[in-house]
Design a protein around this motif. Sequence first.
Motif, PDB file in Angstrom:
ATOM      1  N   THR A   2     -35.682   8.972  72.224  1.00  0.00           N
ATOM      2  CA  THR A   2     -36.299  10.169  72.783  1.00  0.00           C
ATOM      3  C   THR A   2     -35.242  11.039  73.425  1.00  0.00           C
ATOM      4  O   THR A   2     -34.325  10.556  74.072  1.00  0.00           O
ATOM      5  N   SER A   4     -35.456  14.260  75.810  1.00  0.00           N
ATOM      6  CA  SER A   4     -36.344  15.174  76.530  1.00  0.00           C
ATOM      7  C   SER A   4     -35.591  16.292  77.233  1.00  0.00           C
ATOM      8  O   SER A   4     -36.183  17.093  77.940  1.00  0.00           O
ATOM      9  N   GLU A 177     -42.899  19.280  71.411  1.00  0.00           N
ATOM     10  CA  GLU A 177     -42.141  18.104  70.966  1.00  0.00           C
ATOM     11  C   GLU A 177     -42.001  18.146  69.453  1.00  0.00           C
ATOM     12  O   GLU A 177     -42.856  18.668  68.743  1.00  0.00           O
ATOM     13  N   ARG A 179     -40.994  15.363  66.283  1.00  0.00           N
ATOM     14  CA  ARG A 179     -40.729  13.977  65.912  1.00  0.00           C
ATOM     15  C   ARG A 179     -40.224  13.945  64.469  1.00  0.00           C
ATOM     16  O   ARG A 179     -40.764  14.625  63.607  1.00  0.00           O
ATOM     17  N   CYS A 197     -36.436  22.074  72.142  1.00  0.00           N
ATOM     18  CA  CYS A 197     -37.608  21.353  72.653  1.00  0.00           C
ATOM     19  C   CYS A 197     -37.277  19.869  72.683  1.00  0.00           C
ATOM     20  O   CYS A 197     -36.263  19.438  72.110  1.00  0.00           O
ATOM     21  N   PRO A 198     -38.098  19.058  73.337  1.00  0.00           N
ATOM     22  CA  PRO A 198     -37.868  17.614  73.315  1.00  0.00           C
ATOM     23  C   PRO A 198     -37.904  17.071  71.884  1.00  0.00           C
ATOM     24  O   PRO A 198     -38.746  17.474  71.080  1.00  0.00           O
ATOM     25  N   ARG A 200     -37.708  13.578  69.255  1.00  0.00           N
ATOM     26  CA  ARG A 200     -37.888  12.127  69.121  1.00  0.00           C
ATOM     27  C   ARG A 200     -37.550  11.739  67.685  1.00  0.00           C
ATOM     28  O   ARG A 200     -38.043  12.363  66.733  1.00  0.00           O
TER      29      ARG A 200
END
Length: 350
Positions: A2, A4, A177, A179, A197-198, A200
């Motif tokens: 992750t 963040s 987010e 991913r 942005c965050p 993952r």
Amino acid sequence: MTDSDKPAVPPRPPPAFDVPLNTAVCPPLIGAALAGVDVDALLAELGIDRQTADDADASLSPALRVALWRESLERSRDPALALHAAEVIPFGHFDVVDYVATEAPTLGEGIAALARYFRIVRVDFRVRFEEDDDEGRLYLELPPSFGLVTSYTTEFTLACIFTRFRGIVGEGFAASEMRFCYPAPGHLAEYRRVFACPLRFDADETVVRFPRAVLAMPQPRADARLRLVLERAAAAVLARLPPASDMTQQVRQALSEELRGGTPTCEQIARRLAIGVRTLNRRLQSEGTSFQQLLAELRCELARGYLGDRRVSISEVAYLLGFSEPSAFHRAFKRWTGHSPQAWRRRGTH
């Protein structure tokens, strides 16, 4: 993994570069040209003719697609080549899809339109958009045949989307987010800069999440009447494309995953697709082909691509195509092309 943190990387100035029309739909070639690489020499080295290259990478075999990305990355010395290529694609290049997405009244409706008509840009990609009371989610799924270059193609595709919407509404276009279904890349700083942005990685699927506040943002250029015209035009183009459930394409994708180390059977592929063998054969027949024909065509296509890379031995090519021994591959390749694998490789063409 992750990530963040908000991006701490300074903005990268837009490059002063005009995308040549004949490379503007092939991401690795855009990036290579951007870095000053001799694109014609690169294509000649790989044995790819210019007309094939101009047709994006949709028509390339998996092996040639990997080779094209590998050579472009090596020659450009730019690991973030895909992101940088996306930033120089001019708005409007993706024709009606660019316009129908940005003429919608809100960002949410624009993203939904983009997903609805994305097959016009790439018929082999699966893009869908879902909304609920809390957020919206844009999913991207590439065919299994993209294999080793899934990450590059994914980052190029999503960076194109971000660049376009940010060009319309500015920095307000922001995800909550992202991913990705692959490990974190070495050029993570550029991911942070471009997507802001965050992030993952190693996720189960590739998805971009948007908060409701962003989806509700108005798009300043929206025109209700023009939108109707564009929607009709996009729908007409979409109607002319092959159906998304095309059995031939599904079987080819399944075969590309099953080939290594053995010959896939019709029963295996039917199980993968969760249908009966008779149904599979009947649907392929209705599309003018057969299981054995698709297997032979895919093997021949892959073989020509693999043989173009002299770092892969002929015995390795035989294994990658599911042949039990090299002699069986030699006989099959001679039947397909009229040449032995060694003679084909000496010709240096595909």
